[in-house]
Design an enzyme around this catalytic site. Structure first.
Site, PDB file in Angstrom:
ATOM      1  N   GLY A  51      27.726  60.587  34.803  1.00 16.65           N
ATOM      2  CA  GLY A  51      28.942  59.783  34.895  1.00 16.65           C
ATOM      3  C   GLY A  51      29.483  59.303  33.561  1.00 16.65           C
ATOM      4  O   GLY A  51      30.561  58.705  33.514  1.00 16.65           O
ATOM      5  N   ARG A 109      43.950  39.623  38.034  1.00 12.38           N
ATOM      6  CA  ARG A 109      43.937  38.552  39.030  1.00 12.38           C
ATOM      7  C   ARG A 109      42.788  37.570  38.805  1.00 12.38           C
ATOM      8  O   ARG A 109      42.828  36.454  39.301  1.00 12.38           O
ATOM      9  CB  ARG A 109      43.847  39.142  40.449  1.00 12.38           C
ATOM     10  CG  ARG A 109      45.181  39.652  40.955  1.00 12.38           C
ATOM     11  CD  ARG A 109      45.051  40.345  42.284  1.00 12.38           C
ATOM     12  NE  ARG A 109      44.447  41.662  42.149  1.00 12.38           N
ATOM     13  CZ  ARG A 109      44.330  42.538  43.150  1.00 12.38           C
ATOM     14  NH1 ARG A 109      44.759  42.210  44.357  1.00 12.38           N
ATOM     15  NH2 ARG A 109      43.779  43.723  42.955  1.00 12.38           N
ATOM     16  N   GLN A 110      41.784  38.007  38.045  1.00 10.76           N
ATOM     17  CA  GLN A 110      40.653  37.112  37.761  1.00 10.76           C
ATOM     18  C   GLN A 110      40.923  36.410  36.423  1.00 10.76           C
ATOM     19  O   GLN A 110      40.268  36.669  35.419  1.00 10.76           O
ATOM     20  CB  GLN A 110      39.342  37.910  37.729  1.00 10.76           C
ATOM     21  CG  GLN A 110      39.006  38.520  39.096  1.00 10.76           C
ATOM     22  CD  GLN A 110      37.673  39.237  39.097  1.00 10.76           C
ATOM     23  OE1 GLN A 110      36.747  38.880  38.381  1.00 10.76           O
ATOM     24  NE2 GLN A 110      37.566  40.282  39.915  1.00 10.76           N
ATOM     25  N   LYS A 206      51.778  29.262  51.572  1.00 11.97           N
ATOM     26  CA  LYS A 206      50.705  29.780  52.427  1.00 11.97           C
ATOM     27  C   LYS A 206      49.417  29.012  52.195  1.00 11.97           C
ATOM     28  O   LYS A 206      49.110  28.606  51.079  1.00 11.97           O
ATOM     29  CB  LYS A 206      50.503  31.279  52.194  1.00 11.97           C
ATOM     30  CG  LYS A 206      50.058  31.661  50.804  1.00 11.97           C
ATOM     31  CD  LYS A 206      49.973  33.173  50.673  1.00 11.97           C
ATOM     32  CE  LYS A 206      49.410  33.544  49.306  1.00 11.97           C
ATOM     33  NZ  LYS A 206      49.401  34.971  49.072  1.00 11.97           N
ATOM     34  N   ASP A 234      57.273  40.248  44.299  1.00  4.76           N
ATOM     35  CA  ASP A 234      55.897  39.984  43.879  1.00  4.76           C
ATOM     36  C   ASP A 234      55.584  40.885  42.691  1.00  4.76           C
ATOM     37  O   ASP A 234      56.345  41.814  42.387  1.00  4.76           O
ATOM     38  CB  ASP A 234      54.923  40.268  45.031  1.00  4.76           C
ATOM     39  CG  ASP A 234      53.685  39.370  44.976  1.00  4.76           C
ATOM     40  OD1 ASP A 234      53.388  38.855  43.884  1.00  4.76           O
ATOM     41  OD2 ASP A 234      53.028  39.199  46.015  1.00  4.76           O
ATOM     42  N   THR A 239      46.763  45.119  49.437  1.00 10.81           N
ATOM     43  CA  THR A 239      46.514  45.529  50.826  1.00 10.81           C
ATOM     44  C   THR A 239      47.735  45.303  51.709  1.00 10.81           C
ATOM     45  O   THR A 239      47.750  45.707  52.870  1.00 10.81           O
ATOM     46  CB  THR A 239      45.336  44.749  51.425  1.00 10.81           C
ATOM     47  OG1 THR A 239      45.653  43.348  51.393  1.00 10.81           O
ATOM     48  CG2 THR A 239      44.054  44.997  50.644  1.00 10.81           C
ATOM     49  N   GLY A 241      48.754  42.686  53.094  1.00  9.78           N
ATOM     50  CA  GLY A 241      48.582  41.651  54.122  1.00  9.78           C
ATOM     51  C   GLY A 241      49.480  40.460  53.876  1.00  9.78           C
ATOM     52  O   GLY A 241      50.203  40.002  54.778  1.00  9.78           O
ATOM     53  N   THR A 242      49.486  39.958  52.649  1.00  3.64           N
ATOM     54  CA  THR A 242      50.317  38.800  52.285  1.00  3.64           C
ATOM     55  C   THR A 242      51.791  39.090  52.511  1.00  3.64           C
ATOM     56  O   THR A 242      52.512  38.294  53.117  1.00  3.64           O
ATOM     57  CB  THR A 242      50.083  38.421  50.797  1.00  3.64           C
ATOM     58  OG1 THR A 242      48.727  38.033  50.637  1.00  3.64           O
ATOM     59  CG2 THR A 242      50.989  37.287  50.371  1.00  3.64           C
TER      60      THR A 242
END
Length: 327
Positions: A51, A109-110, A206, A234, A239, A241-242
Protein backbone atom coordinates in the site's frame (compact mmCIF):
# COMPACT_ATOMS: atom_id res chain seq x y z
CA UNK A 1 9.26 16.92 -36.56
CA UNK A 2 6.99 15.69 -33.77
CA UNK A 3 4.56 17.91 -31.93
CA UNK A 4 6.17 20.02 -29.16
CA UNK A 5 4.31 20.07 -25.82
CA UNK A 6 4.67 22.95 -23.38
CA UNK A 7 4.70 21.77 -19.76
CA UNK A 8 5.68 25.07 -18.18
CA UNK A 9 5.23 28.80 -18.56
CA UNK A 10 8.12 31.27 -18.21
CA UNK A 11 7.77 34.85 -16.99
CA UNK A 12 10.17 37.78 -16.60
CA UNK A 13 13.15 36.82 -14.46
CA UNK A 14 12.93 33.25 -15.84
CA UNK A 15 10.21 32.15 -13.40
CA UNK A 16 8.68 28.86 -14.45
CA UNK A 17 5.21 27.67 -13.49
CA UNK A 18 4.74 23.91 -13.29
CA UNK A 19 1.45 22.16 -12.59
CA UNK A 20 1.29 18.70 -11.01
CA UNK A 21 -1.64 16.41 -10.34
CA UNK A 22 -2.29 13.56 -7.94
CA UNK A 23 -4.46 10.66 -9.04
CA UNK A 24 -7.80 11.42 -7.38
CA UNK A 25 -9.15 13.97 -9.89
CA UNK A 26 -6.83 14.24 -12.94
CA UNK A 27 -9.68 15.61 -15.10
CA UNK A 28 -9.84 18.79 -13.00
CA UNK A 29 -6.06 19.28 -13.22
CA UNK A 30 -6.21 18.81 -17.02
CA UNK A 31 -8.94 21.45 -17.26
CA UNK A 32 -6.90 23.88 -15.13
CA UNK A 33 -3.82 23.23 -17.28
CA UNK A 34 -5.86 23.91 -20.45
CA UNK A 35 -7.06 27.23 -18.98
CA UNK A 36 -3.42 28.17 -18.25
CA UNK A 37 -2.22 27.04 -21.69
CA UNK A 38 0.24 24.50 -20.25
CA UNK A 39 0.32 20.76 -19.60
CA UNK A 40 0.35 18.77 -16.38
CA UNK A 41 3.92 17.60 -15.67
CA UNK A 42 4.25 13.88 -16.45
CA UNK A 43 4.56 11.92 -13.21
CA UNK A 44 5.07 8.23 -12.45
CA UNK A 45 3.01 6.80 -9.60
CA UNK A 46 3.41 3.34 -8.18
CA UNK A 47 1.59 1.49 -5.39
CA UNK A 48 3.66 -1.15 -3.67
CA UNK A 49 2.12 -4.43 -2.55
CA UNK A 50 1.78 -3.21 1.05
CA UNK A 51 0.00 0.00 0.00
CA UNK A 52 2.98 2.39 0.09
CA UNK A 53 3.01 5.10 -2.60
CA UNK A 54 5.98 6.00 -4.80
CA UNK A 55 6.16 9.19 -6.90
CA UNK A 56 8.72 10.38 -9.46
CA UNK A 57 8.52 13.42 -11.76
CA UNK A 58 9.64 12.67 -15.30
CA UNK A 59 11.28 16.06 -15.92
CA UNK A 60 13.35 18.58 -13.96
CA UNK A 61 11.45 20.77 -11.49
CA UNK A 62 14.49 22.74 -10.25
CA UNK A 63 13.71 26.42 -9.57
CA UNK A 64 10.05 26.04 -10.54
CA UNK A 65 6.99 27.68 -9.02
CA UNK A 66 5.18 24.40 -8.40
CA UNK A 67 1.43 23.91 -7.95
CA UNK A 68 0.16 20.45 -6.90
CA UNK A 69 -3.55 19.83 -7.39
CA UNK A 70 -5.10 17.02 -5.37
CA UNK A 71 -8.70 16.68 -4.26
CA UNK A 72 -8.96 14.95 -0.90
CA UNK A 73 -11.44 12.40 -2.09
CA UNK A 74 -12.17 8.77 -1.41
CA UNK A 75 -9.91 7.03 -0.39
CA UNK A 76 -9.25 10.24 1.53
CA UNK A 77 -6.23 9.20 3.62
CA UNK A 78 -4.47 7.83 0.56
CA UNK A 79 -5.08 11.02 -1.43
CA UNK A 80 -3.68 13.19 1.39
CA UNK A 81 -0.62 10.95 1.79
CA UNK A 82 -0.02 10.95 -1.96
CA UNK A 83 -0.02 14.75 -2.04
CA UNK A 84 2.35 14.90 0.95
CA UNK A 85 4.77 12.57 -0.86
CA UNK A 86 4.49 14.74 -4.00
CA UNK A 87 5.41 17.81 -1.92
CA UNK A 88 8.40 15.99 -0.44
CA UNK A 89 9.60 14.93 -3.90
CA UNK A 90 9.38 18.55 -5.12
CA UNK A 91 11.23 19.91 -2.08
CA UNK A 92 14.06 17.38 -2.57
CA UNK A 93 14.21 18.16 -6.31
CA UNK A 94 14.80 21.89 -5.57
CA UNK A 95 11.46 23.42 -6.57
CA UNK A 96 11.65 27.12 -5.65
CA UNK A 97 8.13 27.44 -4.21
CA UNK A 98 5.50 24.76 -3.57
CA UNK A 99 1.79 25.57 -3.48
CA UNK A 100 -0.58 22.83 -2.36
CA UNK A 101 -3.91 23.21 -4.18
CA UNK A 102 -6.69 21.34 -2.35
CA UNK A 103 -10.07 22.24 -3.88
CA UNK A 104 -11.55 20.16 -1.04
CA UNK A 105 -9.39 19.99 2.10
CA UNK A 106 -9.72 16.70 3.98
CA UNK A 107 -10.56 16.74 7.71
CA UNK A 108 -11.72 20.39 7.51
CA UNK A 109 -14.80 19.53 9.61
CA UNK A 110 -12.55 18.57 12.53
CA UNK A 111 -11.56 22.19 13.18
CA UNK A 112 -12.24 22.36 16.93
CA UNK A 113 -12.82 20.22 20.00
CA UNK A 114 -16.54 19.85 20.72
CA UNK A 115 -15.83 17.84 23.85
CA UNK A 116 -12.77 16.59 25.76
CA UNK A 117 -10.38 13.96 24.39
CA UNK A 118 -11.04 14.84 20.73
CA UNK A 119 -8.48 15.75 18.03
CA UNK A 120 -8.26 18.92 15.92
CA UNK A 121 -7.43 16.99 12.77
CA UNK A 122 -7.70 19.97 10.39
CA UNK A 123 -4.71 21.52 12.19
CA UNK A 124 -2.80 18.22 11.97
CA UNK A 125 -3.34 18.04 8.19
CA UNK A 126 -2.11 21.61 7.60
CA UNK A 127 0.91 20.94 9.86
CA UNK A 128 1.75 17.85 7.80
CA UNK A 129 1.77 19.87 4.57
CA UNK A 130 3.97 22.54 6.14
CA UNK A 131 6.39 19.91 7.44
CA UNK A 132 6.48 18.18 4.05
CA UNK A 133 7.69 21.45 2.51
CA UNK A 134 4.63 23.34 1.25
CA UNK A 135 5.13 27.12 1.19
CA UNK A 136 1.55 28.00 0.41
CA UNK A 137 -1.95 26.53 0.55
CA UNK A 138 -4.84 27.15 -1.84
CA UNK A 139 -8.34 25.83 -1.09
CA UNK A 140 -11.92 26.41 -2.18
CA UNK A 141 -14.63 27.14 0.40
CA UNK A 142 -12.99 25.83 3.55
CA UNK A 143 -15.51 24.46 6.06
CA UNK A 144 -14.65 27.33 8.43
CA UNK A 145 -12.62 30.49 7.84
CA UNK A 146 -10.31 29.97 10.82
CA UNK A 147 -8.60 27.02 9.07
CA UNK A 148 -6.69 29.72 7.14
CA UNK A 149 -4.83 30.36 10.40
CA UNK A 150 -3.96 26.70 10.94
CA UNK A 151 -1.41 26.74 8.10
CA UNK A 152 1.84 28.55 8.92
CA UNK A 153 2.15 30.44 5.64
CA UNK A 154 0.03 32.23 3.03
CA UNK A 155 -3.40 30.71 2.37
CA UNK A 156 -5.43 31.57 -0.73
CA UNK A 157 -9.05 30.95 0.24
CA UNK A 158 -11.12 30.85 -2.95
CA UNK A 159 -14.90 31.09 -3.13
CA UNK A 160 -17.16 29.25 -5.56
CA UNK A 161 -19.99 31.64 -4.64
CA UNK A 162 -19.80 33.72 -7.86
CA UNK A 163 -19.96 30.57 -10.02
CA UNK A 164 -22.84 28.98 -8.09
CA UNK A 165 -24.83 32.17 -7.41
CA UNK A 166 -24.66 33.42 -11.00
CA UNK A 167 -25.99 30.08 -12.21
CA UNK A 168 -28.81 30.07 -9.63
CA UNK A 169 -29.66 33.70 -10.49
CA UNK A 170 -30.15 32.62 -14.12
CA UNK A 171 -32.62 29.93 -12.99
CA UNK A 172 -34.74 31.75 -10.40
CA UNK A 173 -36.42 35.15 -9.96
CA UNK A 174 -34.44 36.83 -7.15
CA UNK A 175 -37.53 38.77 -6.01
CA UNK A 176 -39.31 35.48 -5.30
CA UNK A 177 -36.29 33.74 -3.75
CA UNK A 178 -35.17 33.35 -0.15
CA UNK A 179 -31.64 32.20 0.65
CA UNK A 180 -31.68 29.62 3.45
CA UNK A 181 -28.88 28.54 5.77
CA UNK A 182 -29.36 24.88 6.77
CA UNK A 183 -27.88 25.57 10.21
CA UNK A 184 -26.45 28.36 12.37
CA UNK A 185 -22.89 27.56 11.24
CA UNK A 186 -23.62 28.44 7.59
CA UNK A 187 -25.19 31.85 8.24
CA UNK A 188 -22.17 33.81 6.97
CA UNK A 189 -22.16 31.83 3.73
CA UNK A 190 -25.91 32.36 3.30
CA UNK A 191 -25.49 36.05 4.06
CA UNK A 192 -23.00 36.42 1.19
CA UNK A 193 -25.47 34.63 -1.09
CA UNK A 194 -28.33 36.92 0.00
CA UNK A 195 -26.18 39.99 -0.75
CA UNK A 196 -25.25 38.70 -4.19
CA UNK A 197 -28.79 37.67 -5.19
CA UNK A 198 -30.46 40.61 -3.46
CA UNK A 199 -32.80 38.17 -1.68
CA UNK A 200 -33.93 37.86 1.96
CA UNK A 201 -32.36 35.35 4.34
CA UNK A 202 -33.84 32.54 6.43
CA UNK A 203 -32.16 30.18 8.89
CA UNK A 204 -32.94 26.63 9.94
CA UNK A 205 -32.07 26.00 13.55
CA UNK A 206 -31.35 22.34 14.13
CA UNK A 207 -30.91 20.48 17.38
CA UNK A 208 -28.49 17.55 17.24
CA UNK A 209 -28.17 14.40 19.29
CA UNK A 210 -24.61 14.81 20.70
CA UNK A 211 -24.02 11.05 20.83
CA UNK A 212 -25.07 10.23 17.24
CA UNK A 213 -23.01 11.49 14.26
CA UNK A 214 -24.93 12.90 11.27
CA UNK A 215 -28.21 12.80 13.23
CA UNK A 216 -30.50 15.81 13.72
CA UNK A 217 -33.53 15.82 16.01
CA UNK A 218 -35.53 19.03 15.45
CA UNK A 219 -35.70 21.77 12.79
CA UNK A 220 -37.07 25.29 13.34
CA UNK A 221 -37.33 27.78 10.44
CA UNK A 222 -36.55 31.43 11.20
CA UNK A 223 -37.56 33.75 8.35
CA UNK A 224 -40.19 34.08 5.63
CA UNK A 225 -40.29 31.09 3.26
CA UNK A 226 -44.00 30.59 2.53
CA UNK A 227 -44.75 30.58 -1.20
CA UNK A 228 -41.13 31.37 -2.04
CA UNK A 229 -38.35 29.64 -3.99
CA UNK A 230 -35.85 28.63 -1.30
CA UNK A 231 -32.16 28.39 -2.17
CA UNK A 232 -30.56 26.14 0.46
CA UNK A 233 -26.81 26.84 0.54
CA UNK A 234 -23.98 24.89 2.16
CA UNK A 235 -20.25 24.31 1.70
CA UNK A 236 -20.68 20.56 1.18
CA UNK A 237 -23.21 17.77 0.83
CA UNK A 238 -21.98 14.57 2.44
CA UNK A 239 -24.70 12.04 3.27
CA UNK A 240 -27.39 14.65 2.38
CA UNK A 241 -29.32 13.90 5.59
CA UNK A 242 -29.10 17.48 6.86
CA UNK A 243 -30.00 19.08 3.52
CA UNK A 244 -32.99 16.78 2.81
CA UNK A 245 -34.44 17.29 6.31
CA UNK A 246 -33.89 21.04 5.94
CA UNK A 247 -35.80 20.95 2.64
CA UNK A 248 -38.65 19.00 4.30
CA UNK A 249 -38.80 21.66 7.06
CA UNK A 250 -39.07 24.37 4.38
CA UNK A 251 -41.90 22.56 2.57
CA UNK A 252 -43.70 22.16 5.92
CA UNK A 253 -43.51 25.96 6.26
CA UNK A 254 -45.09 26.40 2.81
CA UNK A 255 -42.06 26.85 0.53
CA UNK A 256 -43.05 26.65 -3.15
CA UNK A 257 -39.76 25.19 -4.38
CA UNK A 258 -36.34 24.25 -2.98
CA UNK A 259 -33.03 24.41 -4.85
CA UNK A 260 -29.81 23.27 -3.18
CA UNK A 261 -26.40 24.80 -3.93
CA UNK A 262 -23.12 23.57 -2.42
CA UNK A 263 -19.48 23.77 -3.45
CA UNK A 264 -18.38 20.23 -2.58
CA UNK A 265 -20.41 17.22 -3.63
CA UNK A 266 -19.00 14.54 -1.31
CA UNK A 267 -22.20 12.50 -1.81
CA UNK A 268 -21.35 9.62 0.53
CA UNK A 269 -23.48 6.53 1.17
CA UNK A 270 -27.21 7.18 0.73
CA UNK A 271 -26.79 10.79 -0.55
CA UNK A 272 -27.73 10.18 -4.20
CA UNK A 273 -30.85 8.18 -3.34
CA UNK A 274 -31.93 10.71 -0.69
CA UNK A 275 -31.55 13.70 -3.03
CA UNK A 276 -33.13 12.03 -6.07
CA UNK A 277 -36.15 10.87 -4.00
CA UNK A 278 -36.58 14.22 -2.19
CA UNK A 279 -38.83 17.14 -3.21
CA UNK A 280 -35.74 19.24 -3.98
CA UNK A 281 -35.97 20.29 -7.63
CA UNK A 282 -32.26 20.83 -8.41
CA UNK A 283 -28.90 20.21 -6.70
CA UNK A 284 -26.08 22.48 -7.92
CA UNK A 285 -22.47 21.60 -7.05
CA UNK A 286 -18.98 22.18 -8.51
CA UNK A 287 -16.39 19.69 -9.77
CA UNK A 288 -14.15 20.27 -6.73
CA UNK A 289 -14.41 16.50 -6.15
CA UNK A 290 -14.51 13.71 -8.73
CA UNK A 291 -17.97 12.31 -9.34
CA UNK A 292 -18.26 8.65 -10.29
CA UNK A 293 -20.87 7.67 -12.87
CA UNK A 294 -23.01 6.01 -10.19
CA UNK A 295 -23.02 9.24 -8.15
CA UNK A 296 -24.58 11.28 -10.95
CA UNK A 297 -28.34 11.71 -11.02
CA UNK A 298 -31.08 13.53 -12.88
CA UNK A 299 -31.46 16.52 -10.52
CA UNK A 300 -27.71 17.21 -10.35
CA UNK A 301 -25.99 20.15 -12.08
CA UNK A 302 -22.19 20.32 -11.88
CA UNK A 303 -20.31 23.57 -12.60
CA UNK A 304 -16.56 23.82 -13.25
CA UNK A 305 -14.15 25.57 -10.86
CA UNK A 306 -11.23 25.05 -13.29
CA UNK A 307 -11.33 28.69 -14.57
CA UNK A 308 -11.34 29.96 -10.96
CA UNK A 309 -8.37 27.78 -9.94
CA UNK A 310 -6.47 28.75 -13.10
CA UNK A 311 -6.99 32.48 -12.48
CA UNK A 312 -5.90 32.14 -8.84
CA UNK A 313 -2.80 30.12 -9.78
CA UNK A 314 -1.93 32.74 -12.39
CA UNK A 315 -2.31 35.58 -9.85
CA UNK A 316 -0.03 33.78 -7.37
CA UNK A 317 2.54 33.01 -10.08
CA UNK A 318 2.59 36.60 -11.42
CA UNK A 319 2.57 38.15 -7.90
CA UNK A 320 -0.88 39.58 -8.58
CA UNK A 321 -3.91 39.75 -6.28
CA UNK A 322 -6.08 36.70 -5.57
CA UNK A 323 -8.44 38.96 -3.56
CA UNK A 324 -9.15 40.95 -6.73
CA UNK A 325 -10.91 37.88 -8.16
CA UNK A 326 -13.71 38.34 -5.62
CA UNK A 327 -14.04 42.12 -5.35
Amino acid sequence: MGEIHVTGMKAAGQKKMMLFSGRTHPELAERVAAELGIEVVPTRFQDFANGEIFVRYLESVRGSDAFIIQCHSEPINKSIMEQLIMVDALKRASAKRITVVTPFLGYARQDKKHRGREPISARLVTDLFRTAGANRLMAVDLHTDQIQGFFDGPVDHLFALPILADYVASQVDASEATVVSPDAGRVRTADRWADRLGSPLAIIHKRRDPDVANEVKVHEVVGEVKGRTCVLVDDMIDTAGTIVKAADALFEQGAAKVIVAATHGVLSGPAVERLQNSRISEVVITNSLPLAKDRQFEKLTQLSIAPLLARAINEVFSDGSVTSLFE
